[in-house]
Design an enzyme around this catalytic site. Structure first.
Site, PDB file in Angstrom:
ATOM      1  N   LYS A 192      50.060  48.255 -32.456  1.00 60.32           N
ATOM      2  CA  LYS A 192      48.810  49.028 -32.526  1.00 60.32           C
ATOM      3  C   LYS A 192      48.479  49.381 -33.984  1.00 60.32           C
ATOM      4  O   LYS A 192      49.265  49.116 -34.885  1.00 60.32           O
ATOM      5  CB  LYS A 192      48.924  50.293 -31.686  1.00 60.32           C
ATOM      6  CG  LYS A 192      49.439  50.064 -30.268  1.00 60.32           C
ATOM      7  CD  LYS A 192      48.368  49.753 -29.245  1.00 60.32           C
ATOM      8  CE  LYS A 192      49.009  49.312 -27.946  1.00 60.32           C
ATOM      9  NZ  LYS A 192      48.162  49.277 -26.791  1.00 60.32           N
TER      10      LYS A 192
HETATM   11  C1  PLP Z   1      48.760  49.505 -25.435  1.00 60.38           C
HETATM   12  C2  PLP Z   1      47.865  49.827 -24.304  1.00 60.38           C
HETATM   13  C3  PLP Z   1      48.192  50.817 -23.361  1.00 60.38           C
HETATM   14  C4  PLP Z   1      49.477  51.611 -23.388  1.00 60.38           C
HETATM   15  O1  PLP Z   1      50.579  50.839 -23.574  1.00 60.38           O
HETATM   16  P1  PLP Z   1      52.045  51.447 -23.795  1.00 60.38           P
HETATM   17  O2  PLP Z   1      52.843  50.205 -24.046  1.00 60.38           O
HETATM   18  O3  PLP Z   1      52.433  52.144 -22.551  1.00 60.38           O
HETATM   19  O4  PLP Z   1      52.018  52.359 -24.953  1.00 60.38           O
HETATM   20  C5  PLP Z   1      47.266  51.106 -22.377  1.00 60.38           C
HETATM   21  N1  PLP Z   1      46.089  50.472 -22.296  1.00 60.38           N
HETATM   22  C6  PLP Z   1      45.740  49.501 -23.170  1.00 60.38           C
HETATM   23  C7  PLP Z   1      44.400  48.863 -23.035  1.00 60.38           C
HETATM   24  C8  PLP Z   1      46.627  49.134 -24.191  1.00 60.38           C
HETATM   25  O5  PLP Z   1      46.299  48.165 -25.040  1.00 60.38           O
END
Ligand code: PLP
Length: 376
Positions: free
Chosen positions: A183
């Protein structure tokens, strides 16, 4: 040359911040998580931030805080990461998938309106690839029908719609950011729920810490909660990374622009582009291949040249779990069409010109060979 899809940007200062957390002797339930959640909330103009151990945990808590009843319907996109619909299943809610608009790939407000029934209680909107959904139109639609709005902003820290941050109070009752290693900023694993509602924040604080009273601080367990706490090492990394967010976003924007220049000359590939109403903190770089090309064959050719790619997203309604549960509508035309064409290319702040050239040259060769094969 090997080019990975993503790579976290970790500095010596990040490492030092994590080491300091370790040396402090306080590894959980500490001041760094509080500092991190406050800083994320401040960044998007929210009153409360609640740090949790993943974006998925945050979505679960926020959905639960809406107080919906089993069987209630929530309209949401299928063109998303599976967590954005799973969090509804956790609470016995019914995800009703609506189609997306073909440019920025967020929920299409007209398609959402067509999905509303007397059982609809909320919209769960997703800012896909960092590009804001049509947040103003979706909020207005929800208000007209008395629906709550949850914003999955897990991919959109730093993005704005109409100059207002994704995750901000104008758009949703609550929003969630996520900090997995790919991210915009990372905590390793982690997330933050943001909201302006005291009751929602209190409930999330309690449930992330085993349902303790007093916003999770008292010894008594008054509710069925979870352990969704963010540890201090992760939070320390988050504080350090958040301090560099604008630099990281500038670096991502540079890579985004460099891709755009190179791909403009390439027939058969559509580069991503921002809606003029959006400031986009791009999370991934997803191109669309012309329908004449076999996307998976292009991906295999790229892999053979060391370029990692991903068909991002495989829609949620196509996942076996959702098919088995009878949650797969047949009329998601734009979702289906887009999903067959998308390909995420390597994208991270430190991607240099040599790597960009290699990716784009390999893509050009893959397309030329696929075209040659198609002509026989
Ligand atoms: C990254 C993401 C999440 C959450 O992911 P985690 O791996 O649980 O932190 C939720 N929704 C979207 C659209 C994502 O890209």
């Amino acid at each position: 040359m090997k080019v990975p899809l993503a790579r976290p940007d970790i500095t010596d200062a990040d490492v030092e911040a994590v080491a300091a957390a370790l040396r402090s002797g306080r590894l959980g339930l500490g001041p760094r998580a509080e500092a991190f959640e406050r800083a994320v909330a401040r960044r998007v103009g929210r009153r409360h931030g609640v740090a949790v151990n993943s974006g998925t945990s945050g979505l679960h808590l926020l959905v639960r805080a809406l107080g919906l009843r089993p069987g209630d319907e929530v309209v949401t996109p299928s063109f998303s990461f599976v967590a954005s619909a799973n969090c509804l299943l956790y609470e016995g809610l019914r995800p009703v998938f609506a189609d997306i608009e073909p440019h920025a790939l967020g929920l299409d407000p007209a398609a959402v309106a067509a999905r509303l029934t007397p059982r609809t209680r909320a919209l769960l909107v997703v800012d896909v690839f960092g590009h804001p959904a049509r947040l103003d139109e979706l909020r207005a639609l929800a208000d007209r029908h008395g629906l709550a709005v949850i914003e999955d902003a897990c991919e959109a820290l730093g993005s704005c719609w109409l100059g207002i941050p994704c995750g901000g109070g104008r758009w949703a009752d609550g929003a969630v950011f996520a900090f997995y290693a790919n991210k915009q900023i990372t905590t390793g694993e982690g997330g933050v729920v943001v909201t302006d509602a005291d009751g929602v924040a209190d409930a999330c604080r309690s449930w992330r810490n085993q349902g303790r009273a007093g916003g999770g601080r008292d010894p008594a367990h008054v509710d069925l909660g979870y352990n969704y706490r963010l540890d201090e090492m992760s939070a320390a990394l988050g504080v350090s990374q958040l301090g560099r967010l604008d630099d990281l976003l500038r670096a991502r924007a540079r890579v985004f622009a460099a891709y755009g220049q190179r791909l403009a000359r390439l027939d058969g590939v559509a580069a991503p582009a921002a809606d003029p109403r959006a400031d986009v903190a791009w999370f991934v770089y997803v191109v669309r291949l012309d329908p004449r090309l076999d996307r998976d064959a292009v991906a295999r050719r790229l892999a053979a040249e060391g370029v990692e790619t991903r068909p991002y997203f495989v829609p949620i309604h196509r996942q076996p779990l959702y098919v088995a549960r009878g949650l797969a509508p047949r009329d998601l035309e734009v979702t289906e069409r887009v999903a067959a064409q998308v390909l995420a290319l390597p994208f991270h702040p430190a991607l240099d010109d040599a790597a960009l050239d290699h990716v784009c040259d390999a893509l050009a060769r893959a397309i030329a060979r696929e075209d040659g094969r198609a002509r026989g």
